[in-house]
Design a protein around this motif. Structure first.
Motif, short mmCIF file in Angstrom:
data_model
loop_
_atom_site.label_atom_id
_atom_site.label_comp_id
_atom_site.label_asym_id
_atom_site.label_seq_id
_atom_site.Cartn_x
_atom_site.Cartn_y
_atom_site.Cartn_z
N MET A 102 0.82 -1.21 0.00
CA MET A 102 0.00 0.00 0.00
C MET A 102 0.86 1.26 0.00
O MET A 102 0.48 2.28 -0.57
N ARG A 103 2.02 1.20 0.64
CA ARG A 103 2.93 2.34 0.60
C ARG A 103 3.40 2.60 -0.83
O ARG A 103 3.55 3.74 -1.26
N LEU A 104 3.66 1.52 -1.57
CA LEU A 104 4.04 1.64 -2.97
C LEU A 104 2.92 2.31 -3.77
O LEU A 104 3.16 3.26 -4.54
N ILE A 105 1.70 1.83 -3.59
CA ILE A 105 0.54 2.38 -4.31
C ILE A 105 0.27 3.82 -3.88
O ILE A 105 -0.03 4.69 -4.71
N GLN A 106 0.40 4.08 -2.59
CA GLN A 106 0.23 5.44 -2.08
C GLN A 106 1.24 6.39 -2.72
O GLN A 106 0.92 7.53 -3.09
N GLY A 107 2.48 5.91 -2.88
CA GLY A 107 3.51 6.72 -3.52
C GLY A 107 3.20 7.00 -4.98
O GLY A 107 3.37 8.13 -5.47
N ILE A 108 2.73 5.97 -5.70
CA ILE A 108 2.36 6.15 -7.11
C ILE A 108 1.26 7.19 -7.24
O ILE A 108 1.31 8.08 -8.09
N ALA A 109 0.25 7.09 -6.37
CA ALA A 109 -0.86 8.04 -6.41
C ALA A 109 -0.40 9.45 -6.05
O ALA A 109 -0.78 10.43 -6.70
N GLY A 110 0.44 9.55 -5.02
CA GLY A 110 0.95 10.86 -4.61
C GLY A 110 1.83 11.52 -5.66
O GLY A 110 1.93 12.74 -5.72
N SER A 111 2.45 10.69 -6.52
CA SER A 111 3.32 11.24 -7.56
C SER A 111 2.56 12.12 -8.54
O SER A 111 3.14 13.00 -9.18
N ALA A 112 1.25 11.89 -8.65
CA ALA A 112 0.44 12.73 -9.55
C ALA A 112 0.53 14.19 -9.12
O ALA A 112 0.68 15.10 -9.95
N GLY A 113 0.44 14.43 -7.82
CA GLY A 113 0.54 15.80 -7.32
C GLY A 113 1.90 16.41 -7.55
O GLY A 113 2.03 17.59 -7.91
N ILE A 114 2.95 15.60 -7.38
CA ILE A 114 4.32 16.10 -7.52
C ILE A 114 4.62 16.51 -8.95
O ILE A 114 5.03 17.63 -9.23
N VAL A 115 4.41 15.58 -9.89
CA VAL A 115 4.80 15.85 -11.27
C VAL A 115 3.86 16.85 -11.94
O VAL A 115 4.31 17.72 -12.71
N LEU A 116 2.57 16.77 -11.65
CA LEU A 116 1.62 17.61 -12.38
C LEU A 116 1.55 19.03 -11.83
O LEU A 116 1.24 19.96 -12.57
N SER A 117 1.86 19.23 -10.56
CA SER A 117 1.92 20.60 -10.05
C SER A 117 3.04 21.36 -10.75
O SER A 117 2.88 22.52 -11.15
N LEU A 118 4.18 20.70 -10.92
CA LEU A 118 5.31 21.33 -11.61
C LEU A 118 5.01 21.51 -13.10
O LEU A 118 5.37 22.53 -13.71
N THR A 119 4.33 20.53 -13.68
CA THR A 119 3.96 20.62 -15.10
C THR A 119 3.00 21.78 -15.35
O THR A 119 3.13 22.51 -16.33
N ILE A 120 2.04 21.96 -14.45
CA ILE A 120 1.08 23.06 -14.58
C ILE A 120 1.80 24.40 -14.52
O ILE A 120 1.48 25.34 -15.27
N ILE A 121 2.80 24.51 -13.64
CA ILE A 121 3.57 25.74 -13.54
C ILE A 121 4.31 26.02 -14.85
O ILE A 121 4.35 27.16 -15.32
N THR A 122 4.88 24.97 -15.47
CA THR A 122 5.57 25.18 -16.75
C THR A 122 4.57 25.48 -17.87
O THR A 122 4.95 26.09 -18.88
#
Length: 395
Positions: A102-122
């Motif tokens: 579940m920690r692995l899956i939680q990390g995969i799901a949380g990665s959406a916020g990390i990568v896409l917040s930066l992508t939206i800024i660009t």
């Protein structure tokens, strides 16, 4: 600046960028509790951190290019749903291996916020505005290492470590609502790449850019001390130096304040000096901290240890801010894939290195010292090489 964003949207993006790391910082003071409850080794306990980091890295590999095809909102919304569900399942499990899954899956799901917040800024900014908004994003991101362990410790003292994951589930619900109501799609339909070619073509373009690739490798190296510290700090400060849960959380928060401060300072300094010059200065600053940390092997001083950790961790705030700015300014190709590459470099390397901190058990600081100094020295050499290559290209 291409479009306008209001303050609330910037706050949402900052929190989204922190959702993965927040899932570590919030429960970090409880690592010794988890080890005791499940009856597992130090390295296996630290694997609860590692699985999250690997999940964050793997998720970004696919979510970045996916967002270039279908837009930013859908992956964000789905990510927050999965993050919420996985957090709730961790809170109720009694099986360490299901916990790790579940920690692995939680990390995969949380990665959406990390990568896409930066992508939206660009999507929205270029030039100096891009650098300034990355700084704002990183500063908001940096607040969570300050407040999360303190609140986590208070919750654990009142209940147990499981309550922190119920808290993460609640945060996931709140972020889903915020994205749904306040974050519009920032990628125009005519900018969305074709589904069949986006993934391969996007990454091929990214890795063909040697300047961007060099900066990505540097980012991976400068964040290693931070993740090594995250994996080992609870065992070192609570176990070896006998700090209470609250005292440990205060030290951890203090280091988080240092990261915010250097993030803001580096942004101001970039108005007067070259970003690469500031990058070298902060690597040297962190390296001094690494040297002080090495002294604690023979000099058992809590004060010296706290100073060393503060210098090592606070340096990372500036290094990530400057490194991300330099890398994204040199990005050519799909923004989602580029942001994903930057994020993967940080979290995958951090995830792979973190378990090594506990390889000699929970009663020695030697592995942490070796990892910190090695990564700092190699990063310094690569930055110097990058400066040399840049000068040669301009000559």
């Amino acid at each position: 600046m291409k479009k306008q964003t209001d303050i609330y949207q910037k706050i949402i993006l900052g929190i989204l960028s922190a959702i993965g790391p927040l899932a570590m910082d919030f429960f970090l003071p409880g690592l010794p509790m988890i080890q005791k409850e499940f009856g597992i080794t130090t390295s296996l306990t630290q694997l609860t951190v590692t699985m999250s980091l690997i999940g964050i890295a793997l998720g970004q590999i696919f979510l970045g290019p996916l967002a270039d095809r279908i837009g930013r909102r859908q992956p964000l919304l789905i990510g927050m749903v999965v993050f919420t569900l996985s957090s709730a399942l961790i809170a109720v499990t009694d099986n360490i291996y299901f916990f790790l899954l579940m920690r692995l899956i939680q990390g995969i799901a949380g990665s959406a916020g990390i990568v896409l917040s930066l992508t939206i800024i660009t999507d929205l900014f270029t030039g100096k505005a891009l650098r300034s908004n990355i700084t704002i994003n990183q500063a908001i991101n940096g607040l969570f290492p300050v407040i999360a362990p303190i609140f986590g410790a208070l919750i654990m003292q009142a209940t147990s470590w499981r309550a922190t994951f119920w808290g993460l589930a609640l945060i996931g619900i709140m972020l889903f609502y915020s994205v749904w109501c306040y974050l519009p799609e920032t990628l125009a339909k005519d900018e969305m790449t074709e589904q069949k070619t986006s993934f391969i073509k996007g990454y091929r373009q990214i890795f063909a850019n040697r300047t961007f690739t060099r900066l990505v490798v540097i980012q991976a190296l400068v964040i290693i001390p931070l993740f090594s510290y995250i994996a080992g700090s609870a065992f070192i400060l609570q176990g070896m130096y006998h700090l209470s849960l609250t005292s440990y959380s205060i030290v951890y928060a203090f280091n988080g304040v240092g990261m915010i401060a250097t993030t803001l300072i580096s942004n101001q300094l970039s108005n007067y000096f070259k970003e690469t010059t500031i990058l070298v200065a902060f690597i040297l600053y962190g390296l001094i901290g690494g040297g002080l940390l090495a002294l604690t092997i023979s000099i058992k001083s809590l004060g010296l240890l706290v100073i060393a950790l503060f210098m090592i961790v606070s340096a990372v705030g500036a290094l990530l801010n400057l490194g991300a700015s330099l890398a994204l300014q040199n990005l050519v190709g799909d923004k989602g894939a580029g942001s994903a590459t930057l994020g993967v470099s940080r979290f995958l390397v951090g995830g792979l290195v973190s378990p090594l901190v506990g390889i000699m058990g929970s009663t020695t600081i030697v592995p942490l010292v070796v990892i910190v100094l090695f990564s700092q020295i190699i990063a310094l050499l690569l930055v110097v090489r990058h400066i040399t290559k840049t000068k040669q290209a301009r000559a």
